[in-house]
Every structure is written in structure tokens, then in C-alpha cells.
Design a protein around this motif. Structure first.
Motif, PDB file in Angstrom:
ATOM      1  N   MET A  97       0.833  -1.202   0.000  1.00 32.89           N
ATOM      2  CA  MET A  97       0.000   0.000   0.000  1.00 32.89           C
ATOM      3  C   MET A  97       0.871   1.257   0.000  1.00 32.89           C
ATOM      4  O   MET A  97       0.639   2.189  -0.777  1.00 32.89           O
ATOM      5  CB  MET A  97      -0.925  -0.001   1.218  1.00 32.89           C
ATOM      6  CG  MET A  97      -1.879   1.163   1.263  1.00 32.89           C
ATOM      7  SD  MET A  97      -3.045   1.079   2.632  1.00 32.89           S
ATOM      8  CE  MET A  97      -1.957   1.030   4.032  1.00 32.89           C
ATOM      9  N   THR A 101       1.194   3.818  -3.218  1.00 33.68           N
ATOM     10  CA  THR A 101       0.847   5.220  -2.958  1.00 33.68           C
ATOM     11  C   THR A 101       1.995   6.141  -3.340  1.00 33.68           C
ATOM     12  O   THR A 101       1.794   7.171  -3.992  1.00 33.68           O
ATOM     13  CB  THR A 101       0.489   5.417  -1.474  1.00 33.68           C
ATOM     14  OG1 THR A 101      -0.597   4.559  -1.140  1.00 33.68           O
ATOM     15  CG2 THR A 101       0.115   6.856  -1.185  1.00 33.68           C
ATOM     16  N   TRP A 105       2.075   8.890  -6.322  1.00 33.88           N
ATOM     17  CA  TRP A 105       2.244  10.261  -5.848  1.00 33.88           C
ATOM     18  C   TRP A 105       3.278  11.032  -6.674  1.00 33.88           C
ATOM     19  O   TRP A 105       3.155  12.235  -6.897  1.00 33.88           O
ATOM     20  CB  TRP A 105       2.651  10.217  -4.390  1.00 33.88           C
ATOM     21  CG  TRP A 105       2.452  11.440  -3.585  1.00 33.88           C
ATOM     22  CD1 TRP A 105       2.071  12.676  -4.012  1.00 33.88           C
ATOM     23  CD2 TRP A 105       2.612  11.567  -2.176  1.00 33.88           C
ATOM     24  NE1 TRP A 105       2.005  13.544  -2.974  1.00 33.88           N
ATOM     25  CE2 TRP A 105       2.334  12.896  -1.822  1.00 33.88           C
ATOM     26  CE3 TRP A 105       2.993  10.683  -1.170  1.00 33.88           C
ATOM     27  CZ2 TRP A 105       2.407  13.356  -0.523  1.00 33.88           C
ATOM     28  CZ3 TRP A 105       3.057  11.141   0.125  1.00 33.88           C
ATOM     29  CH2 TRP A 105       2.762  12.466   0.439  1.00 33.88           C
TER      30      TRP A 105
END
Length: 132
Positions: A97, A101, A105
Motif C-alpha cells: 500500500m 501510494t 504520488w
């Protein structure tokens, strides 16, 4: 001849700045959630690495957690050590996760920086055009 349907809708930034600065003084909601570090003022050119520190940190933490989860899962399934059953999969999922992310990003920050640079160029061109 002037066509009334084709009216110019140019809004100057100075009018908007005056309105927002006056409204911002009246409310407490105008305080930023992420305070600006000491010595850095808004509107200046910050170094590029400053914007990418948090995504890179998320990628690093995700990579470490994912690797730890992989190692713990291998230890459990080979029964080399006394590792609890859910410890490996929990670290794997949390690490994945964080890793995903951070990887998502980076392009978002890159696009935001490109958009800011583009709007600065367009604002300067608009100001030059308004002066003539």
C-alpha cells in the motif's frame, strides 16, 4: 462591428487577490494545514527535491515493509523460525500500500509542478498582453 455574443471575460488577478486577502483576514479557516518551513516564503522557487521528499519516503518505507513481509512469509512457509501466521501477510499488504501510494504520488507532484510553471508563464503573458 462589435458582436455582443463574443464578449471578453478577462478577470485580473489583482482584483481577485484583493478580495481573497480581505476575506482571509476575517476567517480562521485560512490558516494552512501544512505550515511553510522556516526561511521559506510562499511564491519563491523551492528546489525540486523539496516536493518529492514525501513520495520518495513513502516508496522507501513501502519497500522496506514489503521486503520484511516477504522475508517473514518465507520464514513461516519454510517453517525455519517461529513466526506468527498473519505477520508476513500484514507487512506485505501495508508495504504494498505504501509502495503503490508513493509510486502514484510522484507523477501527481510532477504534474502539479508542471501546471504551476505553466500558469506562471501564462500569467506573465497575460500581464504583458494587458499592458499593451
Amino acid at each position: 462591428m462589435h458582436n455582443p455574443r463574443m464578449q471578453s471575460t478577462v478577470v485580473t488577478m489583482s482584483d481577485m487577490d484583493r478580495r481573497t486577502s480581505h476575506e482571509a483576514q476575517d476567517t480562521e479557516a485560512s490558516t494552512p494545514l501544512n505550515p511553510v518551513p522556516d526561511g521559506v516564503t510562499l511564491g519563491t522557487n523551492l528546489p525540486c527535491w523539496y516536493y518529492f521528499t514525501r513520495p520518495i519516503l513513502a516508496i522507501l518505507i513501502g519497500g522496506v515493509l514489503f521486503g520484511l513481509g516477504t522475508a517473514l512469509s518465507l520464514l513461516y512457509f519454510t517453517q525455519v523460525g517461529n513466526v506468527p501466521y498473519l505477520l508476513g501477510p500484514v507487512f506485505l499488504s501495508v508495504g504494498l500500500m505504501f509502495l503503490v501510494t508513493g509510486l502514484v504520488w510522484v507523477p501527481v507532484v510532477k504534474q502539479r509542478l508542471d501546471y504551476k510553471a505553466l500558469t506562471k508563464v501564462n500569467d506573465k503573458a497575460l500581464q504583458v498582453h494587458e499592458q499593451h
